[in-house]
Scaffold this motif. Structure first.
Motif, PDB file in Angstrom:
ATOM      1  N   ARG A 198      30.885  12.071  42.482  1.00  0.00           N
ATOM      2  CA  ARG A 198      30.530  11.065  41.465  1.00  0.00           C
ATOM      3  C   ARG A 198      29.845  11.669  40.241  1.00  0.00           C
ATOM      4  O   ARG A 198      30.162  11.274  39.112  1.00  0.00           O
ATOM      5  CB  ARG A 198      29.642  10.015  42.136  1.00  0.00           C
ATOM      6  CG  ARG A 198      29.214   8.841  41.256  1.00  0.00           C
ATOM      7  CD  ARG A 198      28.653   7.735  42.144  1.00  0.00           C
ATOM      8  NE  ARG A 198      27.970   6.705  41.394  1.00  0.00           N
ATOM      9  CZ  ARG A 198      26.659   6.652  41.202  1.00  0.00           C
ATOM     10  NH1 ARG A 198      25.881   7.591  41.715  1.00  0.00           N
ATOM     11  NH2 ARG A 198      26.114   5.667  40.510  1.00  0.00           N
ATOM     12  N   PRO A 199      28.903  12.622  40.383  1.00  0.00           N
ATOM     13  CA  PRO A 199      28.276  13.211  39.189  1.00  0.00           C
ATOM     14  C   PRO A 199      29.288  13.856  38.251  1.00  0.00           C
ATOM     15  O   PRO A 199      29.150  13.777  37.026  1.00  0.00           O
ATOM     16  CB  PRO A 199      27.313  14.254  39.776  1.00  0.00           C
ATOM     17  CG  PRO A 199      26.994  13.745  41.148  1.00  0.00           C
ATOM     18  CD  PRO A 199      28.267  13.119  41.625  1.00  0.00           C
ATOM     19  N   ALA A 200      30.318  14.493  38.826  1.00  0.00           N
ATOM     20  CA  ALA A 200      31.323  15.138  37.980  1.00  0.00           C
ATOM     21  C   ALA A 200      32.137  14.101  37.210  1.00  0.00           C
ATOM     22  O   ALA A 200      32.513  14.332  36.054  1.00  0.00           O
ATOM     23  CB  ALA A 200      32.244  15.993  38.840  1.00  0.00           C
ATOM     24  N   VAL A 201      32.415  12.965  37.817  1.00  0.00           N
ATOM     25  CA  VAL A 201      33.149  11.899  37.135  1.00  0.00           C
ATOM     26  C   VAL A 201      32.308  11.343  35.984  1.00  0.00           C
ATOM     27  O   VAL A 201      32.824  11.110  34.882  1.00  0.00           O
ATOM     28  CB  VAL A 201      33.526  10.780  38.121  1.00  0.00           C
ATOM     29  CG1 VAL A 201      34.153   9.598  37.381  1.00  0.00           C
ATOM     30  CG2 VAL A 201      34.485  11.299  39.185  1.00  0.00           C
ATOM     31  N   ILE A 202      31.023  11.144  36.234  1.00  0.00           N
ATOM     32  CA  ILE A 202      30.144  10.616  35.187  1.00  0.00           C
ATOM     33  C   ILE A 202      30.097  11.585  34.005  1.00  0.00           C
ATOM     34  O   ILE A 202      30.178  11.169  32.836  1.00  0.00           O
ATOM     35  CB  ILE A 202      28.729  10.373  35.754  1.00  0.00           C
ATOM     36  CG1 ILE A 202      28.780   9.275  36.824  1.00  0.00           C
ATOM     37  CG2 ILE A 202      27.763   9.991  34.636  1.00  0.00           C
ATOM     38  CD1 ILE A 202      27.454   9.056  37.520  1.00  0.00           C
ATOM     39  N   ARG A 203      29.974  12.901  34.281  1.00  0.00           N
ATOM     40  CA  ARG A 203      29.945  13.893  33.200  1.00  0.00           C
ATOM     41  C   ARG A 203      31.252  13.870  32.414  1.00  0.00           C
ATOM     42  O   ARG A 203      31.254  13.946  31.173  1.00  0.00           O
ATOM     43  CB  ARG A 203      29.714  15.292  33.772  1.00  0.00           C
ATOM     44  CG  ARG A 203      28.297  15.555  34.224  1.00  0.00           C
ATOM     45  CD  ARG A 203      28.072  17.049  34.445  1.00  0.00           C
ATOM     46  NE  ARG A 203      28.970  17.585  35.470  1.00  0.00           N
ATOM     47  CZ  ARG A 203      28.696  17.618  36.763  1.00  0.00           C
ATOM     48  NH1 ARG A 203      27.535  17.124  37.205  1.00  0.00           N
ATOM     49  NH2 ARG A 203      29.550  18.128  37.618  1.00  0.00           N
ATOM     50  N   LEU A 204      32.379  13.749  33.136  1.00  0.00           N
ATOM     51  CA  LEU A 204      33.685  13.712  32.477  1.00  0.00           C
ATOM     52  C   LEU A 204      33.773  12.562  31.487  1.00  0.00           C
ATOM     53  O   LEU A 204      34.178  12.746  30.329  1.00  0.00           O
ATOM     54  CB  LEU A 204      34.791  13.584  33.528  1.00  0.00           C
ATOM     55  CG  LEU A 204      36.179  13.195  33.004  1.00  0.00           C
ATOM     56  CD1 LEU A 204      36.812  14.365  32.266  1.00  0.00           C
ATOM     57  CD2 LEU A 204      37.078  12.713  34.138  1.00  0.00           C
ATOM     58  N   LEU A 205      33.400  11.380  31.929  1.00  0.00           N
ATOM     59  CA  LEU A 205      33.588  10.188  31.106  1.00  0.00           C
ATOM     60  C   LEU A 205      32.561  10.091  29.977  1.00  0.00           C
ATOM     61  O   LEU A 205      32.859   9.547  28.915  1.00  0.00           O
ATOM     62  CB  LEU A 205      33.546   8.943  31.984  1.00  0.00           C
ATOM     63  CG  LEU A 205      34.641   8.887  33.071  1.00  0.00           C
ATOM     64  CD1 LEU A 205      34.540   7.603  33.868  1.00  0.00           C
ATOM     65  CD2 LEU A 205      36.028   9.007  32.454  1.00  0.00           C
ATOM     66  N   ARG A 206      31.372  10.619  30.199  1.00  0.00           N
ATOM     67  CA  ARG A 206      30.350  10.558  29.147  1.00  0.00           C
ATOM     68  C   ARG A 206      30.636  11.537  28.018  1.00  0.00           C
ATOM     69  O   ARG A 206      30.168  11.335  26.880  1.00  0.00           O
ATOM     70  CB  ARG A 206      28.977  10.829  29.743  1.00  0.00           C
ATOM     71  CG  ARG A 206      28.415   9.619  30.508  1.00  0.00           C
ATOM     72  CD  ARG A 206      27.043   9.899  31.073  1.00  0.00           C
ATOM     73  NE  ARG A 206      26.475   8.685  31.697  1.00  0.00           N
ATOM     74  CZ  ARG A 206      25.345   8.671  32.396  1.00  0.00           C
ATOM     75  NH1 ARG A 206      24.656   9.800  32.578  1.00  0.00           N
ATOM     76  NH2 ARG A 206      24.905   7.545  32.913  1.00  0.00           N
ATOM     77  N   THR A 207      31.385  12.584  28.314  1.00  0.00           N
ATOM     78  CA  THR A 207      31.689  13.582  27.286  1.00  0.00           C
ATOM     79  C   THR A 207      33.123  13.482  26.775  1.00  0.00           C
ATOM     80  O   THR A 207      33.535  14.267  25.925  1.00  0.00           O
ATOM     81  CB  THR A 207      31.456  15.006  27.844  1.00  0.00           C
ATOM     82  OG1 THR A 207      32.307  15.203  28.991  1.00  0.00           O
ATOM     83  CG2 THR A 207      30.002  15.195  28.249  1.00  0.00           C
ATOM     84  N   ALA A 208      33.901  12.516  27.295  1.00  0.00           N
ATOM     85  CA  ALA A 208      35.306  12.392  26.904  1.00  0.00           C
ATOM     86  C   ALA A 208      35.436  11.887  25.469  1.00  0.00           C
ATOM     87  O   ALA A 208      34.648  11.051  25.012  1.00  0.00           O
ATOM     88  CB  ALA A 208      36.026  11.438  27.852  1.00  0.00           C
ATOM     89  N   GLU A 209      36.432  12.427  24.764  1.00  0.00           N
ATOM     90  CA  GLU A 209      36.717  11.971  23.410  1.00  0.00           C
ATOM     91  C   GLU A 209      37.318  10.564  23.465  1.00  0.00           C
ATOM     92  O   GLU A 209      37.956  10.182  24.448  1.00  0.00           O
ATOM     93  CB  GLU A 209      37.706  12.926  22.728  1.00  0.00           C
ATOM     94  CG  GLU A 209      37.168  14.332  22.501  1.00  0.00           C
ATOM     95  CD  GLU A 209      36.073  14.344  21.444  1.00  0.00           C
ATOM     96  OE1 GLU A 209      36.098  13.474  20.537  1.00  0.00           O
ATOM     97  OE2 GLU A 209      35.173  15.200  21.546  1.00  0.00           O
ATOM     98  N   PRO A 210      37.146   9.768  22.431  1.00  0.00           N
ATOM     99  CA  PRO A 210      37.758   8.438  22.403  1.00  0.00           C
ATOM    100  C   PRO A 210      39.276   8.555  22.552  1.00  0.00           C
ATOM    101  O   PRO A 210      39.889   9.492  22.033  1.00  0.00           O
ATOM    102  CB  PRO A 210      37.372   7.899  21.021  1.00  0.00           C
ATOM    103  CG  PRO A 210      36.150   8.668  20.636  1.00  0.00           C
ATOM    104  CD  PRO A 210      36.323  10.027  21.232  1.00  0.00           C
ATOM    105  N   PHE A 211      39.841   7.602  23.263  1.00  0.00           N
ATOM    106  CA  PHE A 211      41.289   7.635  23.507  1.00  0.00           C
ATOM    107  C   PHE A 211      41.988   6.983  22.315  1.00  0.00           C
ATOM    108  O   PHE A 211      42.423   5.837  22.367  1.00  0.00           O
ATOM    109  CB  PHE A 211      41.607   6.901  24.811  1.00  0.00           C
ATOM    110  CG  PHE A 211      43.063   6.940  25.192  1.00  0.00           C
ATOM    111  CD1 PHE A 211      43.814   8.101  25.075  1.00  0.00           C
ATOM    112  CD2 PHE A 211      43.698   5.801  25.665  1.00  0.00           C
ATOM    113  CE1 PHE A 211      45.154   8.132  25.415  1.00  0.00           C
ATOM    114  CE2 PHE A 211      45.044   5.813  26.029  1.00  0.00           C
ATOM    115  CZ  PHE A 211      45.777   6.986  25.895  1.00  0.00           C
ATOM    116  N   ASP A 212      42.121   7.746  21.222  1.00  0.00           N
ATOM    117  CA  ASP A 212      42.757   7.222  20.013  1.00  0.00           C
ATOM    118  C   ASP A 212      43.959   8.054  19.583  1.00  0.00           C
ATOM    119  O   ASP A 212      44.455   7.910  18.462  1.00  0.00           O
ATOM    120  CB  ASP A 212      41.741   7.145  18.868  1.00  0.00           C
ATOM    121  CG  ASP A 212      41.017   8.461  18.636  1.00  0.00           C
ATOM    122  OD1 ASP A 212      41.455   9.496  19.206  1.00  0.00           O
ATOM    123  OD2 ASP A 212      40.017   8.475  17.892  1.00  0.00           O
ATOM    124  N   ALA A 213      44.438   8.919  20.477  1.00  0.00           N
ATOM    125  CA  ALA A 213      45.629   9.723  20.211  1.00  0.00           C
ATOM    126  C   ALA A 213      46.191  10.207  21.545  1.00  0.00           C
ATOM    127  O   ALA A 213      45.562  10.055  22.592  1.00  0.00           O
ATOM    128  CB  ALA A 213      45.293  10.908  19.306  1.00  0.00           C
TER     129      ALA A 213
END
Length: 392
Positions: free
Chosen positions: A265-280
């Motif tokens: 779960r911590p790795a998923v949270i880090r992934l989503l908090r640092t992910a770029e906006p899905f605009d492309a």
């Protein structure tokens, strides 16, 4: 083919066994019990697990009814089976509706025949009386307008895009985004691949790969019409819009699966908090490393943890209804939706867009064009219909 079927042949060395009418019949070989058990087990798997389970339940119901009514269940006289079907057809629910559909009764006949053949008896369902009884029940149901067929309403391209856009717009927080990424991939891949929900949930991570020219290659190891596992590959192309791109949806969910399998779960949270906006488009990005044999679609617990087991078909059904409801669809329409809405939607949209039956069959895996006619009649009745050429 269980042990009793293998062992029912008379042993020629047994003086009490009846003489065979076929003098050329081969004698039963003397094989170890372990070999006989392996043959029985393998032959028994010639039918799918769900079919064997249904046949077992149907046989238990029939034998209980025969015991209650004082009839022999094995071998059963065709008149007994006919009476059994009529009794079931007359059964109604608390609200006065027929309890069993004609298709259910036909399956019962198939199950009864299966157990008879196992025991070396002819199947009662092949008798004209049983066939005529089933036909008469269908006509009675149709004449009374009872238990009509109620197919799932199709979700077309515009529906898929609307529902996906709405769920993404409403996703706030990392836990909601995990659900959004999974449900988006269910809708987009299920629709573009014309998958049955059972096929979707059976996919492992290694069954899906990204092809640099085609888009996604999804290996279907087995299906409802391919129980022997010959396998097939369905291609899902890159699309112009990133919001409806199946490869993009796959990669966004694959990132979550890979992160959870490697760091929880911590790795998923880090992934989503640092992910770029899905605009492309993201489908040309780095492909995440997933555990090949692990289930691709999984249930998600309230705390955000992914399950270790595959998502169920019922959960796919519920997710489609839930997302349609959240997108503002009429409650009556929502009740008509389900897992099959994606596959039905693919066929319907393809017909409406002018695709040929052959082209549709390449993706759906239908055996004959006739099997597609139901979709055309029910959901695209004006396609290829001369009524549009009347000049009215």
């Amino acid at each position: 083919m269980p042990d009793d079927l293998l062992m029912r042949r008379p042993d020629p060395s047994d003086a009490s066994a009846p003489a065979s009418s076929d003098s050329a019949a081969p004698s039963v070989p003397a094989l170890p019990a372990e070999t006989i058990a392996r043959v029985a087990g393998t032959a028994g798997r010639s039918r799918s697990e769900s079919t064997r389970r249904n046949y077992a339940a149907d046989w238990a119901r029939f034998t209980a009814w025969c015991q209650q009514e004082g009839h022999a269940a094995l071998p059963a006289h065709p008149l007994t089976v006919a009476a059994y079907l009529l009794d079931a057809a007359a059964t109604v629910t608390e609200v006065g509706e027929r309890a069993y559909s004609p298709s259910t009764l036909a399956r019962w006949v198939a199950g009864i025949g299966y157990h008879h053949r196992r025991a070396g008896h002819p199947a009662p369902g092949t008798d004209e009386l049983v066939a005529a009884t089933l036909s008469g029940i269908r006509r009675d149901y149709a004449a009374a307008g009872e238990r009509p067929r109620s197919p799932r309403a199709p979700l077309l391209t515009a529906d898929i895009v609307t529902i996906v856009d709405k769920m993404r717009a409403d996703s706030t927080g990392w836990a909601n985004e995990v659900l959004e990424r999974r449900d988006s991939v269910v809708l987009l891949l299920g629709f573009a691949g014309a998958f049955r929900r059972s096929e979707l949930v059976a996919l492992a991570c290694s069954d899906i790969s990204l092809h640099r020219l085609d888009g996604l290659h999804i290996k279907l190891r087995r299906s409802k019409t391919d129980q022997e596992g010959r396998g097939s590959v369905r291609a899902l192309p890159f699309t112009h819009s990133h919001t409806s791109c199946p490869p993009c949806a796959w990669l966004r969910w694959a990132q979550v699966v890979a992160a959870f399998d490697s760091g929880g779960r911590p790795a998923v949270i880090r992934l989503l908090r640092t992910a770029e906006p899905f605009d492309a488009h993201v489908c040309r990005g780095v492909r995440p490393r997933m555990v090949p044999a692990s289930p691709w679609l999984r249930s998600i617990r309230k705390n955000g943890n992914l399950s270790d087991t595959a998502l169920s078909g019922a959960a796919v059904h519920q997710a489609i209804r839930r997302r349609a409801e959240q997108a503002g669809y009429d409650p009556e329409i929502v009740q008509q939706l389900g897992g099959h809405s994606l596959r039905a939607g693919f066929v319907t949209q393809a017909f409406r867009n002018g695709a040929s039956a052959h082209a549709i069959m390449r993706q759906t895996g239908h055996a004959t064009p006739a099997m597609l006619e139901t979709y055309a009649r029910e959901h695209a009745p004006l396609i290829g219909n001369a009524v549009t050429n009347l000049g009215l």
